[in-house]
Design a protein around this motif. Structure first.
Motif, short mmCIF file in Angstrom:
data_model
loop_
_atom_site.label_atom_id
_atom_site.label_comp_id
_atom_site.label_asym_id
_atom_site.label_seq_id
_atom_site.Cartn_x
_atom_site.Cartn_y
_atom_site.Cartn_z
N THR A 333 0.82 -1.21 0.00
CA THR A 333 0.00 0.00 0.00
C THR A 333 0.86 1.26 0.00
O THR A 333 0.49 2.27 -0.61
CB THR A 333 -0.92 0.01 1.23
N SER A 335 3.77 1.64 -1.44
CA SER A 335 4.26 1.86 -2.81
C SER A 335 3.15 2.35 -3.72
O SER A 335 3.36 3.24 -4.57
CB SER A 335 4.87 0.56 -3.35
N ILE A 336 1.93 1.79 -3.55
CA ILE A 336 0.79 2.24 -4.37
C ILE A 336 0.46 3.70 -4.06
O ILE A 336 0.22 4.51 -4.96
CB ILE A 336 -0.43 1.33 -4.12
N HIS A 338 2.42 5.95 -2.94
CA HIS A 338 3.46 6.83 -3.50
C HIS A 338 3.25 7.04 -4.99
O HIS A 338 3.41 8.17 -5.50
CB HIS A 338 4.83 6.21 -3.25
N GLU A 339 2.87 5.98 -5.70
CA GLU A 339 2.64 6.11 -7.13
C GLU A 339 1.40 6.96 -7.43
O GLU A 339 1.36 7.66 -8.44
CB GLU A 339 2.49 4.72 -7.76
N ILE A 340 0.39 6.91 -6.56
CA ILE A 340 -0.83 7.70 -6.79
C ILE A 340 -0.60 9.16 -6.46
O ILE A 340 -1.16 10.06 -7.11
CB ILE A 340 -1.99 7.12 -5.94
N ARG A 341 0.23 9.43 -5.45
CA ARG A 341 0.38 10.80 -4.97
C ARG A 341 0.97 11.72 -6.04
O ARG A 341 0.56 12.88 -6.17
CB ARG A 341 1.27 10.81 -3.73
N ASN A 342 1.88 11.23 -6.84
CA ASN A 342 2.50 12.09 -7.86
C ASN A 342 1.50 12.54 -8.92
O ASN A 342 1.36 13.75 -9.18
CB ASN A 342 3.69 11.37 -8.50
N PRO A 343 0.76 11.62 -9.59
CA PRO A 343 -0.25 12.12 -10.56
C PRO A 343 -1.38 12.88 -9.89
O PRO A 343 -1.97 13.78 -10.49
CB PRO A 343 -0.75 10.84 -11.23
N VAL A 383 -4.95 8.59 0.46
CA VAL A 383 -3.54 8.25 0.36
C VAL A 383 -2.84 8.40 1.70
O VAL A 383 -2.03 7.56 2.12
CB VAL A 383 -2.85 9.11 -0.73
N THR A 387 -1.04 5.38 3.85
CA THR A 387 0.36 5.40 4.28
C THR A 387 0.50 5.17 5.78
O THR A 387 1.56 4.73 6.24
CB THR A 387 1.01 6.74 3.91
#
Length: 555
Positions: A333, A335-336, A338-343, A383, A387
């Motif tokens: 979760t 890592s997911i 982190h990947e969602i936060r940027n876009p 998010v 985290t």
């Protein structure tokens, strides 16, 4: 004097005491032999008179030397018992008296031809066992000289014809002297070997004792309960964890029958010992003090040998399994997220820029941009909540006084949410100690208070939330967070802890889920109960016992 070295594994004083005791014992036993031959010689001289070869040449000298020898030996019995003077002094004096008096006895009985010289050989052998190398050689030399003097005595005193007789007996005297030296050498060599063997045996004994003590220490410190019993159920050994799990507090109960302490465990043991394979499966049972345990049976040897029982606390097993699961889930979760936060950040910035550049008269475009911003904020909250799960497997449990911690929490929380302190009350919280991570407990209680305030009416002077302390049936501490709001619909009560389940349009559905996960990470549990009379809600947090905090910290 040379003697055995102190035993390895013992203190220096203990090793010296052991060697000294062995030396005194050897001296005592050899003195019994000395006393026996002295009394026997005295008895022959007094009651029998001349009895070839005893005292055949000089009866009076034989009698006097035998009596003196008996008196010295008898005196030595008491001196050895009192250990005064010291060992080396007594051994040296007695060895000297052996050589002197036995040589006189041999002379009174006809010299080497009488055969009594063999007693000198035994005396030298005893000396080699009791004294060091130098003294052994000295007394062997002294005995050889004494035999030479005894053999030459007639010639030294001027007896007629003694010279020829003396010359003819020198070979025998020489061989006897060699025999004395050989006895001293081999006796000392044997004594050295015996000391080395005894030292090795003592070292092995100490190693075995230390290993036994280490094994016992490891077993006693094991987190799992360990019980060793015979096939009849009589307890042979039980460690500290098993004592706690089975509720044994008295020393007498440690040697009781397993059937008296835990009938459920005894039944499973006898079923396991039986031939019925269907009944040999492990079953969870509850101990008399409330622990839920899973037994495992091991046979040490044949069917008549002792049996080893491991007792695992199901709460700890579940917690370990849950922590392994959540550790993997937390990494996924995180890592997911982190990947969602940027876009998501890019979408939020684009929506803000779009709102600044669009036509202010276009209401439809404003509405769409507002939807993007609100949903982006909601996704950002999700998010952030996700985290938080990455911290669930990193706990730092400590023993907490619940009343003082709760008072600090309410003071800070009421200031944070701008709710008067009087909106919160606490009851029966005193003298309750729990084991938990304080930071994660703060997050759990704040989530519960946030839900309670969301579903409660505005504060008008009547308390909105109540904290009720207590203990459950297993004597574990607990606290209830009670509110008198709208409560939870019974139809959805089973789903409120599911992730992303929410009853409000702006909720994320992760608050209660994260709160329960944080509780389970601390070995605690979070459950929901309807309010009394169907009014409000009751969320119960059941903690780990404070005395079990050390076990929780090792997980």
């Amino acid at each position: 004097m040379e003697s055995a070295l102190p035993t390895p594994g013992l203190s220096k004083a203990e090793g010296q005491a052991t060697v000294e005791a062995q030396n005194w014992k050897l001296l005592k036993y050899f003195n019994f032999y000395r006393l026996a031959i002295a009394i026997a010689a005295s008895a022959i001289a007094v009651f029998i008179g001349k009895y070839s070869p005893f005292g055949e040449v000089h009866p009076g000298l034989f009698l006097s030397s035998s009596v003196v020898y008996a008196i010295i030996s008898l005196t030595a019995v008491f001196a050895i018992h009192w250990r005064k003077p010291d060992y080396e002094s007594q051994a040296t004096l007695l060895s000297f008296s052996d050589i002197t008096l036995l040589t006189i006895v041999m002379h009174a009985s006809g010299g080497l031809a009488s055969g009594l010289g063999l007693m000198l050989v035994v005396a030298i052998a005893g000396t080699s066992l009791m004294l060091g190398k130098r003294l052994t050689i000295f007394y062997a030399s002294l005995a050889t000289i004494a035999v030479l003097l005894e053999h030459s005595w007639s010639w030294l005193t001027g007896a007629s014809g003694a010279e020829n007789e003396m010359m003819q007996g020198f070979p025998q005297v020489g061989l006897f002297g060699i025999g004395l030296y050989a006895t001293a050498f081999f006796g000392y060599l044997l004594a050295t070997r015996l000391r080395a063997t005894e030292e090795l045996a003592q070292r092995r004994g100490v190693d075995v004792a230390n290993l036994t003590q280490l094994n016992e220490l490891v077993i006693q410190r094991m987190q799992s309960g360990v019980v060793i019993c015979d096939p009849q159920g009589s307890i042979r050994l039980i460690n500290q964890s098993a004592l706690k799990y089975l509720g044994i507090h008295n020393e007498a109960d440690k040697k009781s029958s397993l059937n008296e302490i835990s009938p459920d465990l005894a039944i499973q043991l006898f079923q396991w010992l039986g031939n019925n394979a269907v009944n040999r499966g492990r079953k969870v049972f509850t101990s008399p003090v409330g622990y839920t345990l899973l037994p495992r049976f091991v046979s040490l040897g044949d069917k008549n040998a002792v049996k080893l029982i491991f007792l695992e606390d199901m709460a700890i097993l579940k917690q370990q399994a849950q922590q392994l699961k959540m550790a993997a889930l937390a990494r996924l979760t995180a890592s997911i997220a982190h990947e969602i936060r940027n876009p998501l950040g890019a979408l939020t910035n684009a929506a803000q820029l779009l709102g600044e550049t669009m036509d202010t008269d276009n209401a439809e475009e404003k509405r769409l941009v507002k939807i993007i911003e609100e949903q982006s904020k909601r996704m950002n909250v999700i998010v952030q909540n996700v985290t938080q799960l990455s911290r669930r497997d990193r706990i730092n449990p400590v023993q907490l006084e619940l009343d003082s911690w709760l008072e600090d929490f309410l003071r800070q929380y009421s200031e944070t949410v701008s709710v008067p302190r009087d909106a919160f009350v606490a009851d029966d919280i005193h003298d309750i100690k729990v084991c938990v991570d304080p930071d994660q407990l703060y997050q759990v209680i704040s989530n519960l208070c946030q839900n309670a305030l969301r579903h409660s009416p505005p504060f008008t002077g009547t308390p909105l939330i109540k904290f009720q302390g207590g203990r459950d049936g297993e004597d574990r501490p607990l606290v209830d967070v009670i509110d008198w709001g709208a409560g939870v619909n019974p139809d959805i009560a089973d789903n409120i802890f599911d992730p992303f389940f929410t009853t409000t349009p702006k909720g994320t559905g992760l608050g209660l889920y994260i709160a329960r996960e944080l509780c389970e990470g601390n070995g605690a549990s979070l459950n929901y109960y309807p309010g009394e009379g169907g009014v409000g809600s009751r969320f119960r947090v059941t903690f780990v016992r404070a005395e079990d905090c050390a076990e929780l910290g090792t997980l």
